[in-house]
Design a protein around this motif. Sequence first.
Motif, PDB file in Angstrom:
ATOM      1  N   GLY A   1      55.441  32.376  59.313  1.00  0.00           N
ATOM      2  CA  GLY A   1      56.662  32.382  58.672  1.00  0.00           C
ATOM      3  C   GLY A   1      56.495  33.056  57.306  1.00  0.00           C
ATOM      4  N   CYS A   2      56.496  32.144  56.372  1.00  0.00           N
ATOM      5  CA  CYS A   2      56.680  32.624  54.892  1.00  0.00           C
ATOM      6  C   CYS A   2      55.654  33.616  54.605  1.00  0.00           C
ATOM      7  N   GLY A   3      54.239  33.653  54.955  1.00  0.00           N
ATOM      8  CA  GLY A   3      53.368  34.486  54.709  1.00  0.00           C
ATOM      9  C   GLY A   3      53.701  36.179  55.245  1.00  0.00           C
ATOM     10  N   ASN A   4      54.146  36.194  56.613  1.00  0.00           N
ATOM     11  CA  ASN A   4      54.585  37.305  56.997  1.00  0.00           C
ATOM     12  C   ASN A   4      55.873  37.933  56.403  1.00  0.00           C
ATOM     13  N   ARG A   5      56.622  37.191  55.975  1.00  0.00           N
ATOM     14  CA  ARG A   5      57.942  37.555  55.352  1.00  0.00           C
ATOM     15  C   ARG A   5      57.558  38.163  54.141  1.00  0.00           C
ATOM     16  N   ALA A   6      56.563  37.207  53.158  1.00  0.00           N
ATOM     17  CA  ALA A   6      56.140  37.825  51.975  1.00  0.00           C
ATOM     18  C   ALA A   6      55.465  39.289  51.982  1.00  0.00           C
ATOM     19  N   LYS A   7      54.829  39.290  52.874  1.00  0.00           N
ATOM     20  CA  LYS A   7      53.935  40.736  53.395  1.00  0.00           C
ATOM     21  C   LYS A   7      54.780  41.716  53.495  1.00  0.00           C
ATOM     22  N   ALA A   8      56.064  41.318  54.469  1.00  0.00           N
ATOM     23  CA  ALA A   8      56.905  42.414  54.859  1.00  0.00           C
ATOM     24  C   ALA A   8      57.753  42.910  53.482  1.00  0.00           C
TER      25      ALA A   8
ATOM     26  N   CYS B   1      54.732  25.438  49.583  1.00  0.00           N
ATOM     27  CA  CYS B   1      54.745  26.758  49.951  1.00  0.00           C
ATOM     28  C   CYS B   1      55.256  27.724  48.791  1.00  0.00           C
ATOM     29  N   ALA B   2      54.559  28.814  48.656  1.00  0.00           N
ATOM     30  CA  ALA B   2      54.701  29.968  47.444  1.00  0.00           C
ATOM     31  C   ALA B   2      55.985  30.694  47.552  1.00  0.00           C
ATOM     32  N   ASN B   3      56.844  30.495  48.660  1.00  0.00           N
ATOM     33  CA  ASN B   3      58.137  30.969  49.132  1.00  0.00           C
ATOM     34  C   ASN B   3      59.069  29.970  48.230  1.00  0.00           C
ATOM     35  N   ASP B   4      59.738  30.579  47.171  1.00  0.00           N
ATOM     36  CA  ASP B   4      60.661  29.716  46.473  1.00  0.00           C
ATOM     37  C   ASP B   4      61.750  29.383  47.260  1.00  0.00           C
ATOM     38  N   ALA B   5      62.148  30.117  48.416  1.00  0.00           N
ATOM     39  CA  ALA B   5      63.128  29.491  49.167  1.00  0.00           C
ATOM     40  C   ALA B   5      62.650  28.518  50.189  1.00  0.00           C
TER      41      ALA B   5
ATOM     42  N   LEU C   1      55.921  13.722  56.645  1.00  0.00           N
ATOM     43  CA  LEU C   1      57.134  12.975  56.270  1.00  0.00           C
ATOM     44  C   LEU C   1      58.157  13.833  55.507  1.00  0.00           C
ATOM     45  N   LEU C   2      57.388  14.453  54.477  1.00  0.00           N
ATOM     46  CA  LEU C   2      58.267  15.507  53.600  1.00  0.00           C
ATOM     47  C   LEU C   2      58.644  16.616  54.329  1.00  0.00           C
ATOM     48  N   ASN C   3      58.090  17.202  55.153  1.00  0.00           N
ATOM     49  CA  ASN C   3      58.304  18.241  55.984  1.00  0.00           C
ATOM     50  C   ASN C   3      59.428  18.157  56.869  1.00  0.00           C
ATOM     51  N   THR C   4      59.949  16.808  57.021  1.00  0.00           N
ATOM     52  CA  THR C   4      61.068  16.535  58.025  1.00  0.00           C
ATOM     53  C   THR C   4      62.354  17.220  57.590  1.00  0.00           C
ATOM     54  N   ARG C   5      62.475  17.817  56.340  1.00  0.00           N
ATOM     55  CA  ARG C   5      63.323  18.673  55.894  1.00  0.00           C
ATOM     56  C   ARG C   5      62.701  20.371  55.675  1.00  0.00           C
ATOM     57  N   TRP C   6      63.566  21.128  56.084  1.00  0.00           N
ATOM     58  CA  TRP C   6      63.058  22.580  56.080  1.00  0.00           C
ATOM     59  C   TRP C   6      64.374  23.377  56.051  1.00  0.00           C
ATOM     60  N   ILE C   7      64.209  24.800  55.924  1.00  0.00           N
ATOM     61  CA  ILE C   7      65.220  25.676  55.810  1.00  0.00           C
ATOM     62  C   ILE C   7      64.703  26.787  56.529  1.00  0.00           C
TER      63      ILE C   7
ATOM     64  N   ARG D   1      48.612  29.713  50.344  1.00  0.00           N
ATOM     65  CA  ARG D   1      49.623  29.747  49.770  1.00  0.00           C
ATOM     66  C   ARG D   1      50.830  29.505  50.279  1.00  0.00           C
ATOM     67  N   TRP D   2      50.826  29.592  51.830  1.00  0.00           N
ATOM     68  CA  TRP D   2      52.080  29.791  52.379  1.00  0.00           C
ATOM     69  C   TRP D   2      52.045  28.346  53.473  1.00  0.00           C
ATOM     70  N   CYS D   3      53.155  28.065  53.646  1.00  0.00           N
ATOM     71  CA  CYS D   3      53.139  27.111  54.710  1.00  0.00           C
ATOM     72  C   CYS D   3      52.753  27.507  56.087  1.00  0.00           C
TER      73      CYS D   3
END
Length: 208
Positions: free
Chosen positions: A191-198, A166-170, A21-27, A185-187
């Motif tokens: 997604g966020c895991g690969n972006r942090a790795k890159a 998620c550890a991604n602050d954004a 339910l919380l994850n019905t909002r995302w960026i 650490r990541w959703c």
Amino acid sequence: MTQPPGPDPRPLTGEPLAIDLLNTRWIDGGGRHDLLDTVSGLAIWLDSPPVREHLTLGTSLTSSAAAPSPEAPLTADRATLDRLLTARTALDALAATAVHRNPATPEDSARLNEVLAHGRIRRTLGPGGLPESVVEVDEPSWLPAWYAAENWLRLVADRPDRIRHCANDACVLHFHDTSKNGTRRWCSMAGCGNRAKAQRHYARRTGT
């Protein structure tokens, strides 16, 4: 004929109901999104397979209990949406403290308890001589909100430290860490895991 709801556009699904339910909002690259901005979005959420399974079949409330079933078909209407948003607001505040391993404030607890007050679990002895549990709500429109609130109780009774942001602050997504060592650490790694790795790789190459 009623049109079936469209596909669920969210990047993360399948978490426990309260977190889902919380994850019905995302960026994402298109900006901020809220699936529950409209009743049609609510219909998509209610039709999401993990949500539908939880709400239609219920979960065993004790080891010997039969799975509860809703008393009426789930309907995507304004009343259901408003009550679900009330539950989400309560859960949002509770999650904000839980991810920092702080206790819930009396005010935040009271908001969730207001939702829980609209439902109850009735225990009976079934026809086969085995105990059964049935969820009863004041009105069918309270059922999704009540189930989400009740699911939060299960999460904090089990491993509240596994409720994570998620550890991604954004990123605004949450998850329940079911990894053996509790190191997720990541959703999602895709997604966020690969972006942090890159980003780490780029920083090493450029020395920034």
